[in-house]
Design an enzyme around this catalytic site. Structure first.
Site, PDB file in Angstrom:
ATOM      1  N   ARG A 220       1.147 -40.985  41.717  1.00 45.20           N
ATOM      2  CA  ARG A 220       0.710 -40.737  43.096  1.00 45.20           C
ATOM      3  C   ARG A 220       0.193 -39.310  43.290  1.00 45.20           C
ATOM      4  NH1 ARG A 220       5.332 -43.879  43.970  1.00 45.20           N
ATOM      5  NH2 ARG A 220       6.613 -42.004  44.228  1.00 45.20           N
ATOM      6  N   HIS A 244       2.730 -29.845  19.831  1.00 47.93           N
ATOM      7  CA  HIS A 244       2.300 -29.740  21.226  1.00 47.93           C
ATOM      8  C   HIS A 244       1.856 -31.080  21.800  1.00 47.93           C
ATOM      9  CE1 HIS A 244       2.206 -25.483  20.196  1.00 47.93           C
ATOM     10  NE2 HIS A 244       2.142 -25.209  21.478  1.00 47.93           N
ATOM     11  N   ASP A 267      -3.873 -21.878  19.086  1.00 45.82           N
ATOM     12  CA  ASP A 267      -2.940 -21.120  19.928  1.00 45.82           C
ATOM     13  C   ASP A 267      -1.894 -20.438  19.041  1.00 45.82           C
ATOM     14  OD1 ASP A 267      -1.868 -20.060  22.262  1.00 45.82           O
ATOM     15  OD2 ASP A 267      -0.674 -21.834  22.726  1.00 45.82           O
TER      16      ASP A 267
END
Length: 389
Positions: A220, A244, A267
Protein backbone atom coordinates in the site's frame (compact mmCIF):
# COMPACT_ATOMS: atom_id res chain seq x y z
CA UNK A 1 50.03 -1.50 -34.37
CA UNK A 2 49.53 -4.46 -32.00
CA UNK A 3 47.08 -7.28 -32.70
CA UNK A 4 45.82 -9.64 -29.98
CA UNK A 5 43.53 -12.62 -30.34
CA UNK A 6 41.57 -14.93 -28.06
CA UNK A 7 38.92 -17.64 -28.12
CA UNK A 8 36.24 -15.05 -27.35
CA UNK A 9 36.11 -11.27 -27.69
CA UNK A 10 33.02 -9.64 -26.16
CA UNK A 11 32.28 -6.63 -28.33
CA UNK A 12 29.38 -4.23 -27.87
CA UNK A 13 26.53 -6.61 -28.69
CA UNK A 14 28.25 -9.70 -30.06
CA UNK A 15 30.82 -12.28 -29.05
CA UNK A 16 33.46 -13.00 -31.68
CA UNK A 17 34.54 -16.61 -31.18
CA UNK A 18 37.40 -16.51 -31.91
CA UNK A 19 38.13 -12.82 -32.20
CA UNK A 20 40.83 -10.19 -32.37
CA UNK A 21 41.56 -6.59 -31.34
CA UNK A 22 44.05 -4.22 -32.93
CA UNK A 23 45.57 -1.42 -30.86
CA UNK A 24 47.61 1.62 -31.78
CA UNK A 25 48.66 4.54 -29.59
CA UNK A 26 46.52 3.20 -26.74
CA UNK A 27 43.31 3.13 -28.79
CA UNK A 28 41.33 0.30 -30.36
CA UNK A 29 41.70 0.50 -34.13
CA UNK A 30 39.73 -2.62 -35.01
CA UNK A 31 37.71 -5.54 -33.61
CA UNK A 32 36.65 -8.60 -35.54
CA UNK A 33 36.00 -12.30 -35.82
CA UNK A 34 38.56 -15.00 -36.60
CA UNK A 35 42.19 -15.57 -35.65
CA UNK A 36 44.85 -13.52 -37.44
CA UNK A 37 47.73 -15.54 -38.89
CA UNK A 38 50.44 -13.66 -37.03
CA UNK A 39 49.03 -11.93 -33.95
CA UNK A 40 51.38 -10.12 -31.62
CA UNK A 41 49.79 -11.96 -28.71
CA UNK A 42 47.52 -15.00 -28.64
CA UNK A 43 45.65 -15.38 -25.35
CA UNK A 44 44.46 -18.86 -26.33
CA UNK A 45 41.28 -20.13 -24.66
CA UNK A 46 40.56 -16.81 -22.96
CA UNK A 47 37.72 -14.28 -23.03
CA UNK A 48 38.45 -10.60 -23.62
CA UNK A 49 35.93 -8.21 -22.09
CA UNK A 50 35.87 -4.42 -21.69
CA UNK A 51 37.74 -3.05 -18.69
CA UNK A 52 35.35 -2.84 -15.76
CA UNK A 53 34.02 0.58 -14.72
CA UNK A 54 33.13 0.89 -11.02
CA UNK A 55 31.06 3.98 -10.27
CA UNK A 56 30.57 3.23 -6.56
CA UNK A 57 33.59 2.05 -4.59
CA UNK A 58 35.25 3.28 -1.38
CA UNK A 59 38.55 1.37 -1.48
CA UNK A 60 40.23 -1.99 -1.78
CA UNK A 61 43.43 -3.87 -1.08
CA UNK A 62 43.84 -2.03 2.22
CA UNK A 63 43.60 1.39 0.57
CA UNK A 64 40.74 3.81 0.98
CA UNK A 65 39.33 6.88 -0.76
CA UNK A 66 38.08 8.12 2.60
CA UNK A 67 41.49 8.17 4.29
CA UNK A 68 42.61 11.60 3.09
CA UNK A 69 45.92 10.05 2.02
CA UNK A 70 46.82 10.09 -1.71
CA UNK A 71 49.03 7.01 -1.26
CA UNK A 72 46.07 5.10 0.17
CA UNK A 73 43.93 6.17 -2.78
CA UNK A 74 46.54 4.91 -5.23
CA UNK A 75 46.76 1.65 -3.30
CA UNK A 76 42.99 1.17 -3.64
CA UNK A 77 43.00 2.00 -7.36
CA UNK A 78 45.84 -0.42 -8.05
CA UNK A 79 44.20 -3.19 -6.01
CA UNK A 80 40.94 -2.88 -7.89
CA UNK A 81 42.79 -2.66 -11.20
CA UNK A 82 44.29 -6.09 -10.53
CA UNK A 83 40.69 -7.33 -10.46
CA UNK A 84 39.93 -5.76 -13.85
CA UNK A 85 38.62 -2.33 -12.84
CA UNK A 86 40.27 -0.02 -15.34
CA UNK A 87 38.12 3.00 -14.46
CA UNK A 88 37.36 3.89 -10.84
CA UNK A 89 35.15 6.61 -9.42
CA UNK A 90 36.13 7.40 -5.83
CA UNK A 91 33.21 7.33 -3.40
CA UNK A 92 33.33 9.28 -0.16
CA UNK A 93 31.16 8.74 2.91
CA UNK A 94 29.51 11.21 5.24
CA UNK A 95 31.92 13.53 7.04
CA UNK A 96 32.03 16.97 8.65
CA UNK A 97 32.09 20.00 6.35
CA UNK A 98 35.80 20.74 6.70
CA UNK A 99 36.87 17.11 6.38
CA UNK A 100 34.66 16.60 3.34
CA UNK A 101 36.04 19.71 1.68
CA UNK A 102 39.62 18.54 2.29
CA UNK A 103 38.87 15.06 0.89
CA UNK A 104 37.28 16.53 -2.24
CA UNK A 105 40.26 18.85 -2.74
CA UNK A 106 42.72 15.94 -2.47
CA UNK A 107 40.73 13.67 -4.80
CA UNK A 108 40.23 16.51 -7.30
CA UNK A 109 44.00 16.66 -7.76
CA UNK A 110 44.08 12.90 -8.38
CA UNK A 111 41.18 13.27 -10.81
CA UNK A 112 43.16 15.81 -12.81
CA UNK A 113 46.11 13.39 -12.76
CA UNK A 114 43.88 10.65 -14.18
CA UNK A 115 44.10 8.40 -11.12
CA UNK A 116 40.33 8.40 -10.49
CA UNK A 117 37.50 9.08 -12.92
CA UNK A 118 35.64 11.42 -10.61
CA UNK A 119 34.27 11.80 -7.10
CA UNK A 120 31.03 10.39 -5.76
CA UNK A 121 29.65 12.05 -2.62
CA UNK A 122 27.59 9.38 -0.87
CA UNK A 123 26.44 11.61 1.94
CA UNK A 124 26.22 13.70 4.05
CA UNK A 125 22.78 14.60 2.62
CA UNK A 126 21.07 11.29 3.36
CA UNK A 127 18.33 10.05 5.64
CA UNK A 128 19.11 9.37 9.32
CA UNK A 129 16.58 6.53 9.08
CA UNK A 130 18.48 4.83 6.24
CA UNK A 131 22.07 5.92 6.86
CA UNK A 132 23.57 2.41 6.93
CA UNK A 133 27.31 2.64 7.63
CA UNK A 134 27.41 6.45 7.62
CA UNK A 135 28.16 8.39 10.80
CA UNK A 136 24.73 9.63 11.95
CA UNK A 137 26.33 12.53 13.86
CA UNK A 138 27.44 14.18 10.60
CA UNK A 139 24.22 13.85 8.61
CA UNK A 140 22.63 17.13 7.51
CA UNK A 141 20.24 18.69 5.06
CA UNK A 142 21.74 19.87 1.77
CA UNK A 143 22.88 23.45 2.09
CA UNK A 144 23.28 25.52 -1.10
CA UNK A 145 26.38 27.22 0.28
CA UNK A 146 28.12 23.95 1.12
CA UNK A 147 27.21 22.49 -2.27
CA UNK A 148 28.65 25.52 -4.06
CA UNK A 149 31.87 25.39 -2.00
CA UNK A 150 32.36 21.72 -2.83
CA UNK A 151 31.65 22.24 -6.53
CA UNK A 152 34.10 25.16 -6.61
CA UNK A 153 36.92 23.23 -4.92
CA UNK A 154 36.27 20.16 -7.07
CA UNK A 155 36.36 22.20 -10.30
CA UNK A 156 34.59 19.51 -12.30
CA UNK A 157 35.83 16.49 -10.37
CA UNK A 158 32.54 15.73 -8.60
CA UNK A 159 30.72 13.35 -10.93
CA UNK A 160 27.88 12.05 -8.75
CA UNK A 161 26.10 12.94 -5.51
CA UNK A 162 23.68 10.71 -3.60
CA UNK A 163 20.83 12.55 -1.91
CA UNK A 164 17.75 11.57 0.07
CA UNK A 165 15.18 13.77 -1.71
CA UNK A 166 12.82 13.98 1.28
CA UNK A 167 15.32 16.15 3.18
CA UNK A 168 14.68 19.88 3.41
CA UNK A 169 16.19 21.38 0.28
CA UNK A 170 16.53 17.98 -1.39
CA UNK A 171 14.73 18.70 -4.69
CA UNK A 172 16.46 22.08 -5.04
CA UNK A 173 19.84 20.42 -4.45
CA UNK A 174 19.11 17.83 -7.12
CA UNK A 175 18.26 20.58 -9.61
CA UNK A 176 21.39 22.54 -8.66
CA UNK A 177 23.61 19.49 -9.17
CA UNK A 178 21.96 18.50 -12.44
CA UNK A 179 22.35 22.04 -13.75
CA UNK A 180 26.06 21.85 -12.87
CA UNK A 181 26.46 18.65 -14.88
CA UNK A 182 26.69 16.43 -11.80
CA UNK A 183 24.83 13.11 -11.76
CA UNK A 184 22.22 13.28 -9.01
CA UNK A 185 21.42 9.92 -7.43
CA UNK A 186 18.61 8.91 -5.08
CA UNK A 187 19.78 6.75 -2.20
CA UNK A 188 19.92 6.19 1.55
CA UNK A 189 16.35 7.39 1.51
CA UNK A 190 13.09 6.90 3.38
CA UNK A 191 11.09 8.84 0.79
CA UNK A 192 7.70 8.02 -0.65
CA UNK A 193 6.90 6.89 -4.17
CA UNK A 194 5.73 10.41 -5.07
CA UNK A 195 8.85 12.13 -3.71
CA UNK A 196 11.09 9.71 -5.60
CA UNK A 197 9.19 10.57 -8.78
CA UNK A 198 9.66 14.26 -8.04
CA UNK A 199 13.39 13.70 -7.58
CA UNK A 200 13.66 12.13 -11.03
CA UNK A 201 11.64 14.97 -12.52
CA UNK A 202 14.11 17.37 -10.84
CA UNK A 203 17.02 15.66 -12.57
CA UNK A 204 18.02 12.53 -10.60
CA UNK A 205 19.19 9.79 -12.95
CA UNK A 206 20.70 7.06 -10.76
CA UNK A 207 19.40 4.86 -7.95
CA UNK A 208 22.22 4.31 -5.45
CA UNK A 209 22.44 0.57 -4.68
CA UNK A 210 18.75 -0.11 -5.25
CA UNK A 211 17.04 -1.84 -2.29
CA UNK A 212 19.94 -1.29 0.12
CA UNK A 213 19.45 1.59 2.59
CA UNK A 214 16.03 2.36 1.10
CA UNK A 215 12.49 2.18 2.40
CA UNK A 216 11.33 -1.33 1.42
CA UNK A 217 8.39 -2.06 -0.84
CA UNK A 218 4.95 -2.23 0.79
CA UNK A 219 1.82 -3.16 -1.13
CA UNK A 220 0.00 0.00 0.00
CA UNK A 221 3.08 2.23 0.14
CA UNK A 222 5.39 1.25 -2.74
CA UNK A 223 8.13 3.73 -1.79
CA UNK A 224 11.19 4.76 -3.82
CA UNK A 225 12.20 1.34 -5.17
CA UNK A 226 9.14 0.96 -7.40
CA UNK A 227 9.38 4.58 -8.57
CA UNK A 228 13.06 4.28 -9.51
CA UNK A 229 12.75 0.82 -11.01
CA UNK A 230 9.80 1.88 -13.14
CA UNK A 231 11.31 5.07 -14.60
CA UNK A 232 13.26 4.53 -17.83
CA UNK A 233 15.30 7.66 -17.15
CA UNK A 234 16.97 6.01 -14.15
CA UNK A 235 19.96 3.67 -14.13
CA UNK A 236 19.85 1.40 -11.10
CA UNK A 237 22.97 0.34 -9.23
CA UNK A 238 22.97 -3.20 -7.87
CA UNK A 239 25.48 -4.76 -5.45
CA UNK A 240 24.96 -8.28 -6.79
CA UNK A 241 27.47 -9.92 -4.45
CA UNK A 242 25.11 -12.49 -2.93
CA UNK A 243 25.15 -10.63 0.41
CA UNK A 244 23.39 -7.37 -0.42
CA UNK A 245 20.94 -8.99 -2.84
CA UNK A 246 19.64 -12.47 -3.44
CA UNK A 247 20.54 -13.65 -6.96
CA UNK A 248 16.83 -14.11 -7.73
CA UNK A 249 16.28 -10.40 -7.05
CA UNK A 250 19.12 -9.47 -9.41
CA UNK A 251 17.48 -11.55 -12.15
CA UNK A 252 14.09 -9.99 -11.42
CA UNK A 253 15.42 -6.41 -11.62
CA UNK A 254 17.38 -7.09 -14.78
CA UNK A 255 14.34 -8.55 -16.50
CA UNK A 256 12.00 -5.86 -15.17
CA UNK A 257 14.09 -2.78 -15.87
CA UNK A 258 15.92 -4.38 -18.78
CA UNK A 259 19.62 -5.28 -18.74
CA UNK A 260 20.59 -1.90 -20.19
CA UNK A 261 19.47 0.01 -17.08
CA UNK A 262 21.52 -1.97 -14.54
CA UNK A 263 25.00 -0.91 -13.43
CA UNK A 264 26.75 -3.41 -11.20
CA UNK A 265 28.80 -1.74 -8.46
CA UNK A 266 30.99 -3.10 -5.69
CA UNK A 267 30.43 -0.48 -2.96
CA UNK A 268 33.70 -2.02 -1.79
CA UNK A 269 35.68 -0.81 1.19
CA UNK A 270 39.37 -1.22 2.06
CA UNK A 271 38.91 -4.92 2.87
CA UNK A 272 38.07 -5.84 -0.74
CA UNK A 273 40.56 -8.42 -1.95
CA UNK A 274 41.83 -9.05 1.59
CA UNK A 275 40.80 -11.30 4.45
CA UNK A 276 38.69 -10.97 7.57
CA UNK A 277 39.66 -8.45 10.23
CA UNK A 278 39.08 -4.95 11.60
CA UNK A 279 39.00 -2.07 9.10
CA UNK A 280 37.67 1.48 8.90
CA UNK A 281 35.14 3.14 6.62
CA UNK A 282 35.40 6.86 7.21
CA UNK A 283 35.05 7.31 10.95
CA UNK A 284 33.34 3.96 11.48
CA UNK A 285 35.09 0.79 12.66
CA UNK A 286 34.17 -2.20 10.50
CA UNK A 287 34.57 -5.90 11.21
CA UNK A 288 34.83 -8.31 8.30
CA UNK A 289 33.77 -11.84 9.18
CA UNK A 290 33.48 -14.56 6.52
CA UNK A 291 33.92 -11.88 3.88
CA UNK A 292 30.96 -9.75 5.08
CA UNK A 293 31.67 -6.22 6.34
CA UNK A 294 29.56 -4.88 9.20
CA UNK A 295 29.79 -1.86 11.49
CA UNK A 296 31.67 -3.15 14.53
CA UNK A 297 29.35 -4.62 17.14
CA UNK A 298 26.23 -4.30 14.96
CA UNK A 299 24.45 -6.29 12.22
CA UNK A 300 24.61 -3.30 9.83
CA UNK A 301 26.33 -4.10 6.53
CA UNK A 302 29.17 -1.65 5.80
CA UNK A 303 29.83 -1.70 2.08
CA UNK A 304 31.25 -4.87 0.59
CA UNK A 305 34.45 -6.82 0.10
CA UNK A 306 33.63 -7.86 -3.46
CA UNK A 307 35.47 -6.95 -6.66
CA UNK A 308 34.20 -6.25 -10.17
CA UNK A 309 35.49 -9.54 -11.58
CA UNK A 310 33.46 -11.38 -8.96
CA UNK A 311 30.37 -9.41 -9.95
CA UNK A 312 31.03 -10.21 -13.61
CA UNK A 313 31.14 -13.94 -12.85
CA UNK A 314 27.98 -13.76 -10.76
CA UNK A 315 26.19 -11.91 -13.54
CA UNK A 316 27.22 -14.50 -16.12
CA UNK A 317 26.06 -17.37 -13.93
CA UNK A 318 22.80 -15.58 -13.13
CA UNK A 319 21.97 -15.75 -16.84
CA UNK A 320 22.67 -19.49 -16.97
CA UNK A 321 19.76 -21.97 -17.05
CA UNK A 322 18.51 -22.84 -13.57
CA UNK A 323 17.33 -26.40 -14.19
CA UNK A 324 20.38 -28.12 -12.73
CA UNK A 325 23.76 -27.44 -11.17
CA UNK A 326 25.37 -29.10 -14.18
CA UNK A 327 23.84 -26.53 -16.51
CA UNK A 328 24.92 -23.66 -14.26
CA UNK A 329 28.53 -24.81 -14.54
CA UNK A 330 28.31 -25.15 -18.33
CA UNK A 331 30.28 -22.72 -20.56
CA UNK A 332 28.67 -19.27 -20.54
CA UNK A 333 26.44 -18.30 -23.42
CA UNK A 334 27.19 -15.34 -25.66
CA UNK A 335 24.08 -13.62 -24.29
CA UNK A 336 25.31 -14.00 -20.71
CA UNK A 337 28.75 -12.63 -21.57
CA UNK A 338 27.30 -9.62 -23.42
CA UNK A 339 24.90 -8.72 -20.61
CA UNK A 340 27.58 -9.10 -17.93
CA UNK A 341 30.01 -6.93 -19.90
CA UNK A 342 27.39 -4.24 -20.43
CA UNK A 343 26.46 -4.16 -16.73
CA UNK A 344 30.07 -4.02 -15.50
CA UNK A 345 31.49 -1.67 -18.16
CA UNK A 346 29.23 -0.22 -20.86
CA UNK A 347 26.37 1.02 -18.69
CA UNK A 348 28.56 2.42 -15.87
CA UNK A 349 30.57 4.27 -18.55
CA UNK A 350 27.32 5.64 -19.95
CA UNK A 351 26.36 6.90 -16.48
CA UNK A 352 29.68 8.77 -16.39
CA UNK A 353 28.92 10.12 -19.89
CA UNK A 354 32.17 8.60 -21.12
CA UNK A 355 32.29 7.57 -24.76
CA UNK A 356 35.99 6.67 -24.71
CA UNK A 357 35.68 3.61 -22.44
CA UNK A 358 33.23 0.85 -21.56
CA UNK A 359 33.18 -1.14 -24.78
CA UNK A 360 35.52 -2.90 -27.18
CA UNK A 361 34.86 -0.67 -30.16
CA UNK A 362 37.04 1.14 -32.66
CA UNK A 363 38.15 4.53 -31.36
CA UNK A 364 37.78 3.68 -27.66
CA UNK A 365 40.63 3.42 -25.21
CA UNK A 366 42.22 -0.03 -25.28
CA UNK A 367 41.07 -1.10 -21.81
CA UNK A 368 40.25 -4.79 -21.58
CA UNK A 369 40.38 -7.71 -19.19
CA UNK A 370 41.68 -11.17 -20.08
CA UNK A 371 39.61 -13.86 -18.36
CA UNK A 372 40.62 -17.51 -18.18
CA UNK A 373 38.34 -20.51 -18.68
CA UNK A 374 36.88 -19.97 -15.19
CA UNK A 375 36.31 -16.25 -15.92
CA UNK A 376 39.07 -15.27 -13.51
CA UNK A 377 41.44 -12.41 -14.28
CA UNK A 378 44.56 -13.52 -16.12
CA UNK A 379 45.68 -10.10 -17.34
CA UNK A 380 44.51 -6.48 -17.44
CA UNK A 381 45.27 -4.04 -20.23
CA UNK A 382 44.88 -0.28 -19.74
CA UNK A 383 45.39 2.03 -22.70
CA UNK A 384 47.03 -0.82 -24.58
CA UNK A 385 49.58 -1.55 -21.84
CA UNK A 386 49.42 -4.74 -19.79
CA UNK A 387 49.08 -4.50 -16.02
CA UNK A 388 50.17 -7.41 -13.86
CA UNK A 389 47.01 -9.15 -12.61
Amino acid sequence: MTVVTAARVVADAVVHAPGWISVEHGLITGVGAGRPERPDHDYGDATLVPGFVDIHVHGGGGGSFTSGDPASVLQAVQANRRHGTTTTMASLVTAGADELLASVSMLADLYRDGVVAGIHLEGPWISPHRCGAHDPRELRDPDPGEIDRLLTVADGAIAMVTIAPELAGGPAAIRRLADAGVIAAVGHTDCSFAVAQQAVDAGARVATHLFNAMRPIHHRDPGPIIALLGDERVTVELIADGTHLDPALYRYVTRTAGPDRVALVTDAMAAAGLGDGRYRLGQMAVDVVDGVARIAGTPTIAGSTTTMDQLFRRAVHAWAPRESDAEVSAPPTAEALVHAARQTATIPARVLRRTDIGSLETGRRADFVVLDADLRVADVVVGGAAVSA
